[in-house]
Design a protein around this motif. Structure first.
Motif, PDB file in Angstrom:
ATOM      1  N   CYS A 150      -2.219  64.099  31.797  1.00  7.72           N
ATOM      2  CA  CYS A 150      -3.450  64.862  31.631  1.00  7.72           C
ATOM      3  C   CYS A 150      -3.822  65.534  32.945  1.00  7.72           C
ATOM      4  O   CYS A 150      -3.648  64.961  34.016  1.00  7.72           O
TER       5      CYS A 150
ATOM      6  N   ILE B 203      -7.085  67.161  33.350  1.00 14.70           N
ATOM      7  CA  ILE B 203      -8.499  67.544  33.284  1.00 14.70           C
ATOM      8  C   ILE B 203      -9.235  67.027  34.513  1.00 14.70           C
ATOM      9  O   ILE B 203     -10.047  67.727  35.108  1.00 14.70           O
ATOM     10  N   CYS B 204      -8.971  65.773  34.876  1.00 17.46           N
ATOM     11  CA  CYS B 204      -9.623  65.252  36.074  1.00 17.46           C
ATOM     12  C   CYS B 204      -8.572  64.673  37.004  1.00 17.46           C
ATOM     13  O   CYS B 204      -7.378  64.716  36.723  1.00 17.46           O
TER      14      CYS B 204
ATOM     15  N   GLY C 167      -5.151  61.940  36.326  1.00 13.07           N
ATOM     16  CA  GLY C 167      -3.783  62.313  35.960  1.00 13.07           C
ATOM     17  C   GLY C 167      -3.111  61.314  35.025  1.00 13.07           C
ATOM     18  O   GLY C 167      -1.938  60.962  35.202  1.00 13.07           O
ATOM     19  N   CYS C 168      -3.826  60.868  33.998  1.00 14.76           N
ATOM     20  CA  CYS C 168      -3.318  59.797  33.125  1.00 14.76           C
ATOM     21  C   CYS C 168      -2.097  60.225  32.319  1.00 14.76           C
ATOM     22  O   CYS C 168      -2.037  61.340  31.801  1.00 14.76           O
TER      23      CYS C 168
ATOM     24  N   CYS D 204      -8.757  58.586  28.848  1.00 17.29           N
ATOM     25  CA  CYS D 204     -10.113  58.662  28.305  1.00 17.29           C
ATOM     26  C   CYS D 204     -10.149  59.632  27.133  1.00 17.29           C
ATOM     27  O   CYS D 204      -9.189  60.344  26.851  1.00 17.29           O
TER      28      CYS D 204
ATOM     29  N   LYS E 289     -11.449  62.442  26.703  1.00 15.34           N
ATOM     30  CA  LYS E 289     -11.245  63.887  26.933  1.00 15.34           C
ATOM     31  C   LYS E 289      -9.763  64.236  26.913  1.00 15.34           C
ATOM     32  O   LYS E 289      -9.351  65.209  26.290  1.00 15.34           O
ATOM     33  N   GLY E 290      -8.971  63.417  27.583  1.00 16.28           N
ATOM     34  CA  GLY E 290      -7.536  63.670  27.586  1.00 16.28           C
ATOM     35  C   GLY E 290      -6.959  63.535  26.181  1.00 16.28           C
ATOM     36  O   GLY E 290      -6.142  64.353  25.750  1.00 16.28           O
TER      37      GLY E 290
ATOM     38  N   GLN F 192     -13.995  58.484  37.032  1.00 12.51           N
ATOM     39  CA  GLN F 192     -12.698  58.170  37.661  1.00 12.51           C
ATOM     40  C   GLN F 192     -12.637  58.512  39.156  1.00 12.51           C
ATOM     41  O   GLN F 192     -11.555  58.722  39.702  1.00 12.51           O
TER      42      GLN F 192
HETATM   43  S1  SF4 Z   1      -9.507  60.068  32.853  1.00  7.74           S
HETATM   44 FE1  SF4 Z   1      -9.485  61.295  30.995  1.00  7.74          FE
HETATM   45  S2  SF4 Z   1      -9.799  63.416  31.661  1.00  7.74           S
HETATM   46 FE2  SF4 Z   1      -9.197  62.224  33.459  1.00  7.74          FE
HETATM   47  S3  SF4 Z   1      -6.963  62.459  33.573  1.00  7.74           S
HETATM   48 FE3  SF4 Z   1      -7.368  60.559  32.409  1.00  7.74          FE
HETATM   49  S4  SF4 Z   1      -7.368  61.199  30.280  1.00  7.74           S
HETATM   50 FE4  SF4 Z   1      -7.578  63.062  31.514  1.00  7.74          FE
END
Ligand code: SF4
Ligand SMILES: Nc1nc2c(c(=O)[nH]1)N[C@H]1C(S)=C(S)[C@@H](COP(=O)(O)OP(=O)(O)OC[C@H]3O[C@@H](n4cnc5c(=O)[nH]c(N)nc54)[C@H](O)[C@@H]3O)O[C@H]1N2
Ligand SMILES: Nc1nc2c(c(=O)[nH]1)N[C@H]1C(S)=C(S)[C@@H](COP(=O)(O)OP(=O)(O)OC[C@H]3O[C@@H](n4cnc5c(=O)[nH]c(N)nc54)[C@H](O)[C@@H]3O)O[C@H]1N2
Ligand SMILES: [Mo]
Length: 637
Positions: free
Chosen positions: A11, A13-14, A17-18, A46, A48-49, A178
């Motif tokens: 991911c 988005i934030c 980097g999951c 999370c 969002k990802g 995070q």
């Molecule tokens: S915490 Fe959520 S938004 Fe941030 S990288 Fe992980 S999955 Fe994506």
């Protein structure tokens, strides 16, 4: 219907980097699941990802370059967009000089391997000093402190969470956000592990956050008073003999000046303003000094508040003089796969020494505060900004005093927005250009891995999960084309030179003129080859590969980039500014008013992600003001 395919990716988005498993059917992303085999996130992701496919496939996504004609948006082709933008920029530069064209780089650029590099190379090609970024909203204090103390903005000590005995989390809410300026997937699991092994996790926060409820302890502080708490913290460290004098003697300068700064701030004095009882603070310092590996860490609750720079300075010097800097379990400055900081400093590139036309502000990591943009656009004279390129940013909503900026943007002769969506800033644009989302581009966590900002270093190569739809393009392609259209080359800055070198070394691509022809996948392959992590090897580890995890001892005496190689504990301008704290303390002492603080929500991300209905559950149509019943009582409604 084609057979579903599952691709490991991550991911973007934030900062976390999951790791994710993307299931696709043809060009559609049908599911995103947490990747339990991922080296760093180990199955955490999370909402969002996990729901990003809804944003990726949103009908609001930009598919084609668009041009504003009167109050309508018209679809145009890339050739027309580039030709018209190029012609305008050439004319403006010819008449008004290079600084007539400015750039603003937004937050998501930090999560694409070549986005910031290409943006900077474009601005350097134009020869403009008018560079802005969202970092000035949320973390310039961190860059400035690192520049003064360690000699480079990106030498950022990060808490060694997996080995720490005690960490104080100041102005951050990892359960929701995070953390920032550190890549720490599974932050909460790591914090819980600290407590499980007998350590302390303390949230210093005006609000009992989701984090403080779930892990460790919560210490209330009055908003905006962290600098006084931290001055007292250091005061007690010194009074209790907590200083590692060998380390201070061998690796630092300015200790006596620093000690003088906090001499008058015992906790019995500051408790009146911070609300943190002196005994509580003394107990915390005692545990901090007794711990084998402890650190203070802050994020946006401090960065964006008053005295963010002085507070982060104090955090850093506390960690340093107690021997926790560069020590396992303390605060580590990690060595990246390529010593990016050393290289950029040695070449004098990517950092910048210009001062702002309006206000005479210092350039930090090559950019000026975005809050200056409105004045730079509206103040006549040489260097006045007349054109602006915004990439992955929404300054109309994200910069303070947005209405003023919005009005100023309407005075521009050219505003170009490069984005996934037509956001509120694009409402003032002449052109919008469609970018790929992270599901449409190959990547590595380049910025965090190569700036040494990972809590447990790893690298992962991901292919594009789906090919770019319609006429969406990677930013590196867009900026290379824009440079061409504007009649300038990319470079001559650090990224471009670094790439020229890499390209030349590998003798595959003759030079930067051809950068526009090279896809991100190709560039990535070249950079990773130079960093000795070739793509073919990374491909064998689709869930990521661990990088060497050195726990301390690699920074002091070897990678500090100040002129004398020592940590400067008491930069003159910080010491001068600290003298002003007396007056602020008096003002705080007599201030009985309420103060507004920030709060992020799980289902919302900065100024974006609010448009697509099915993105994630939760009410994303309003910003609520929360107020305690006691505070609300007796005040006008
Ligand atoms: S915490 Fe959520 S938004 Fe941030 S990288 Fe992980 S999955 Fe994506
Ligand atoms: N869900 C979600 N996640 C995000 C984001 C998002 O918008 N939504 N944004 C991303 C971005 S760009 C960033 S930079 C990170 C930020 O990550 P964080 O910095 O962790 O952001 P917040 O969750 O807002 O936490 C800030 C905390 O500071 C506290 N605070 C406010 N004022 C003060 C003060 O004066 N002193 C102290 N000690 N505390 C104070 C607030 O109560 C809040 O709990 O989050 C990233 N992750
Ligand atoms: N109102 C408000 N203001 C804020 C914050 C907030 O939460 N709310 N947070 C503060 C913080 S911590 C920060 S870091 C700054 C952020 O300030 P900005 O970066 O100016 O704002 P963002 O909301 O992050 O805007 C990101 C934009 O990038 C687009 N985008 C997403 N992915 C990509 C991509 O891969 N490529 C391209 N080209 N575009 C992409 C999104 O659609 C969005 O329009 O704002 C600060 N100010
Ligand atoms: Mo941020």
């Amino acid at each position: 219907m084609r057979e579903p395919t599952t691709t490991p990716t991550f991911c973007r988005i934030c900062e976390a980097g999951c790791g994710l498993l993307a299931t696709t059917e043809g060009d559609r992303v049908v599911r995103l699941d947490p990747d339990k085999d991922h080296v760093a996130s180990q199955g955490f992701a999370c909402v969002k990802g996990l729901k990003f496919a809804n944003l990726h496939h949103s009908p609001d996504r930009l598919d084609h370059p668009m041009k504003r004609v009167g109050d309508r948006w018209e679809r145009i082709g890339w050739d027309q967009a580039l030709a018209e933008i190029g012609a305008k920029v050439r004319a403006l530069r010819a008449e008004h000089g290079p600084d007539a064209v400015a750039g603003y780089l937004g937050n998501p650029a930090a999560f694409g391997a070549f986005h910031a590099l290409a943006f900077n190379a474009f601005l350097e090609g134009l020869g403009t000093t008018q560079s802005y970024s969202s970092a000035s909203q949320d973390l310039t204090n961190k860059y400035l402190v690192a520049k003064r103390l360690y000699g480079h903005e990106l030498l950022q000590p990060i808490p060694d969470l997996d080995r720490t005995d005690l960490v104080v989390l100041i102005g951050t809410n990892p359960a929701i956000s995070q953390m920032s300026v550190v890549q720490v997937p599974r932050a909460m699991a790591r914090l819980e592990a600290v407590v499980d092994r007998g350590g302390r996790v303390v949230s210093l926060n005006p609000r009992r956050t989701e984090t403080a409820r779930a892990v460790g302890e919560h210490l209330f502080i009055r908003p905006g008073t962290d600098v006084f708490f931290l001055a007292s913290f250091l005061h007690v460290v010194l009074a209790e003999g907590g200083v590692d004098h060998d380390l201070v003697g061998a690796h630092t300068t300015g200790f006596d000046d620093l000690a003088a700064v906090v001499a008058d701030w015992p906790p019995e004095r500051t408790e009146a303003v911070t609300g943190v009882a002196a005994a509580e603070l003394r107990g915390l310092v005692a545990d901090y000094l007794a711990a084998d590996g402890a650190s203070l860490y802050c994020s946006t609750g401090v960065n964006m508040g008053p005295h963010g720079t002085l507070a982060y300075w104090l955090i850093n010097v506390v960690n340093a003089v107690t021997g926790n800097l560069d020590h396992a379990g303390g605060a580590l400055v990690r060595t990246p796969p390529l010593d990016f900081q050393k290289a950029s400093k040695a070449l004098g590139l990517g950092v910048g020494t210009a001062r702002s036309r309006v206000g005479d502000f210092e350039m930090i990591l090559g950019t000026f505060p975005a809050s200056l943009l409105a004045d730079e656009i509206t103040t006549p004279g040489p260097g006045q900004v007349r054109a602006l390129f915004v990439s992955a940013g929404n300054p109309v909503l994200s910069v303070g005093n947005g209405d003023r900026l919005a009005a100023a943007l309407d005075e521009l002769e050219l505003l170009v927005s490069i984005d996934l969506f037509r956001n509120e800033t694009a409402d003032h644009a002449h052109y919008v250009l469609p970018a790929c989302s992270w599901l449409e581009r190959p990547d590595v966590p380049l910025v965090h891995a190569f700036a040494g900002l990972q809590v447990d270093p790893w690298l992962q190569y991901t292919e594009a999960v789906v090919p770019p739809a319609a006429e969406r393009r990677e930013e590196s392609w867009i900026f290379a084309r824009l440079a061409e259209a504007c009649g300038v080359g990319l470079g001559p800055g650090w990224p471009a030179r670094g790439l020229t070198w890499a390209l030349g070394r590998l003798r595959r691509v003759p030079g930067l003129g051809r950068l526009a022809e090279v896809s991100d996948a190709r560039l990535l392959a070249l950079v990773l080859e130079v960093a000795r992590h070739p793509v073919r090897r990374l491909r064998r580890h689709p869930h990521g590969v661990r990088l060497p995890d050195v726990a301390g001892g690699e920074f002091l005496g070897s990678r500090v980039l100040t002129d004398d190689g020592r940590v400067h504990l008491a930069p003159a301008d910080f010491v001068t500014a600290a003298a002003g704290l007396e007056a602020d303390f008096e003002a705080e002492r007599t201030d009985g008013g309420l103060r507004l603080i920030t709060r992020r929500e799980r289902h919302s991300h900065n100024t974006w992600t609010h448009n697509a209905e099915p993105f994630v559950g939760g009410d994303r149509t309003t910003n609520r003001l929360h107020v305690g019943a006691d505070d609300a009582a007796g005040r006008p409604g």
